[in-house]
Design a protein around this motif. Structure first.
Motif, PDB file in Angstrom:
ATOM      1  N   LEU A  12      44.832  36.937  50.623  1.00 57.99           N
ATOM      2  CA  LEU A  12      43.506  36.730  50.183  1.00 57.99           C
ATOM      3  C   LEU A  12      43.774  38.569  49.661  1.00 57.99           C
ATOM      4  CD1 LEU A  12      41.339  34.722  52.189  1.00 57.99           C
ATOM      5  CD2 LEU A  12      41.086  34.799  49.993  1.00 57.99           C
ATOM      6  N   THR A  13      44.365  39.345  50.664  1.00 59.79           N
ATOM      7  CA  THR A  13      43.855  40.936  50.127  1.00 59.79           C
ATOM      8  C   THR A  13      45.176  40.757  49.167  1.00 59.79           C
ATOM      9  OG1 THR A  13      44.905  41.095  53.652  1.00 59.79           O
ATOM     10  CG2 THR A  13      45.508  42.466  51.649  1.00 59.79           C
ATOM     11  N   THR A  14      45.536  40.449  48.424  1.00 53.88           N
ATOM     12  CA  THR A  14      46.799  40.264  47.284  1.00 53.88           C
ATOM     13  C   THR A  14      45.817  39.860  46.123  1.00 53.88           C
ATOM     14  OG1 THR A  14      49.264  40.356  48.586  1.00 53.88           O
ATOM     15  CG2 THR A  14      48.454  40.200  45.882  1.00 53.88           C
ATOM     16  N   LEU A  15      45.048  39.347  46.637  1.00 53.63           N
ATOM     17  CA  LEU A  15      44.373  38.980  45.456  1.00 53.63           C
ATOM     18  C   LEU A  15      43.022  39.195  44.889  1.00 53.63           C
ATOM     19  CD1 LEU A  15      44.280  34.600  45.974  1.00 53.63           C
ATOM     20  CD2 LEU A  15      45.640  35.995  43.926  1.00 53.63           C
ATOM     21  N   ASP A  16      42.052  39.784  46.124  1.00 47.87           N
ATOM     22  CA  ASP A  16      41.113  40.377  46.455  1.00 47.87           C
ATOM     23  C   ASP A  16      41.107  41.550  45.205  1.00 47.87           C
ATOM     24  OD1 ASP A  16      39.799  39.343  47.546  1.00 47.87           O
ATOM     25  OD2 ASP A  16      39.595  40.667  49.689  1.00 47.87           O
ATOM     26  N   GLU A  17      42.334  42.005  45.233  1.00 48.86           N
ATOM     27  CA  GLU A  17      43.135  43.222  43.879  1.00 48.86           C
ATOM     28  C   GLU A  17      42.664  42.567  42.648  1.00 48.86           C
ATOM     29  OE1 GLU A  17      46.424  45.372  44.235  1.00 48.86           O
ATOM     30  OE2 GLU A  17      45.676  45.839  46.414  1.00 48.86           O
ATOM     31  N   ALA A  18      42.973  42.091  42.218  1.00 43.11           N
ATOM     32  CA  ALA A  18      42.991  41.251  41.261  1.00 43.11           C
ATOM     33  C   ALA A  18      41.522  40.399  40.878  1.00 43.11           C
ATOM     34  CB  ALA A  18      44.008  40.091  41.415  1.00 43.11           C
ATOM     35  N   LEU A  19      41.203  40.078  41.699  1.00 43.75           N
ATOM     36  CA  LEU A  19      39.405  39.295  41.663  1.00 43.75           C
ATOM     37  C   LEU A  19      39.023  40.829  41.278  1.00 43.75           C
ATOM     38  CD1 LEU A  19      37.991  37.049  41.986  1.00 43.75           C
ATOM     39  CD2 LEU A  19      37.257  38.144  43.936  1.00 43.75           C
ATOM     40  N   ALA A  20      38.313  41.488  41.747  1.00 39.91           N
ATOM     41  CA  ALA A  20      37.953  43.192  41.119  1.00 39.91           C
ATOM     42  C   ALA A  20      38.766  43.288  40.026  1.00 39.91           C
ATOM     43  CB  ALA A  20      38.463  44.297  42.071  1.00 39.91           C
ATOM     44  N   GLU A  21      39.743  43.255  39.656  1.00 34.68           N
ATOM     45  CA  GLU A  21      40.253  43.564  38.163  1.00 34.68           C
ATOM     46  C   GLU A  21      39.598  42.586  37.328  1.00 34.68           C
ATOM     47  OE1 GLU A  21      43.790  46.122  38.845  1.00 34.68           O
ATOM     48  OE2 GLU A  21      43.258  46.870  40.553  1.00 34.68           O
ATOM     49  N   GLU A  22      40.611  41.635  38.471  1.00 35.52           N
ATOM     50  CA  GLU A  22      40.231  40.049  36.680  1.00 35.52           C
ATOM     51  C   GLU A  22      40.163  39.272  36.603  1.00 35.52           C
ATOM     52  OE1 GLU A  22      43.730  40.669  33.611  1.00 35.52           O
ATOM     53  OE2 GLU A  22      45.007  41.376  35.541  1.00 35.52           O
ATOM     54  N   PRO A  23      39.098  39.227  37.067  1.00 39.73           N
ATOM     55  CA  PRO A  23      38.600  37.666  38.011  1.00 39.73           C
ATOM     56  C   PRO A  23      39.529  36.205  37.350  1.00 39.73           C
ATOM     57  CG  PRO A  23      37.358  38.917  37.569  1.00 39.73           C
ATOM     58  CD  PRO A  23      38.014  39.600  36.392  1.00 39.73           C
TER      59      PRO A  23
END
Length: 126
Positions: free
Chosen positions: A52-63
């Motif tokens: 989830l920590t890794t995907l939070d960055e991707a969620l913010a930039e490229e959902p």
């Protein structure tokens, strides 16, 4: 009649030495099994948190970014915005199970301690 039942309930049942040893070993085994399961689930929850920590960055930039998730042994393609809520739900569910198992462990440990007290069982240094 109720006083006779109360007196009998206060006395531990007469168990043979072999039965006491088997019960003692069963308690130890149950506690070990619970501790192992709690450890496994804590590790799994930590893995979910890491993902989830890794995907939070991707969620913010490229959902709408593609990501892959293993579901029942099948690799499934999803988007980050679809996967993150599912992972959070899974992690929260795992944490609830851990809390329940911790309560079971505590209860079983108290039961084990009272069993040891009833039969005057003390550890020896051999």
């Amino acid at each position: 009649m109720s006083t006779a039942k109360t007196k009998k309930a206060a006395k531990p049942p007469a168990l043979s030495m072999q039965e006491i040893q088997q019960t003692y070993n069963r308690f130890q085994g149950d506690l070990q099994t619970l501790a192992n399961k709690i450890g496994e689930l804590e590790q799994e929850a930590e893995e979910h948190t890491l993902v989830l920590t890794t995907l939070d960055e991707a969620l913010a930039e490229e959902p709408d970014r593609k990501c892959f998730r293993l579901v029942g042994g099948v690799l499934v393609e999803r988007t980050v915005k679809d996967v993150v809520p599912a992972l959070q739900t899974n992690r929260d569910g795992i944490r609830k199970v851990i809390a329940g198992l911790a309560e079971q462990y505590k209860s079983k440990e108290e039961e084990f301690d009272s069993f040891k007290q009833e039969y005057n069982i003390r550890p020896t240094n051999v």
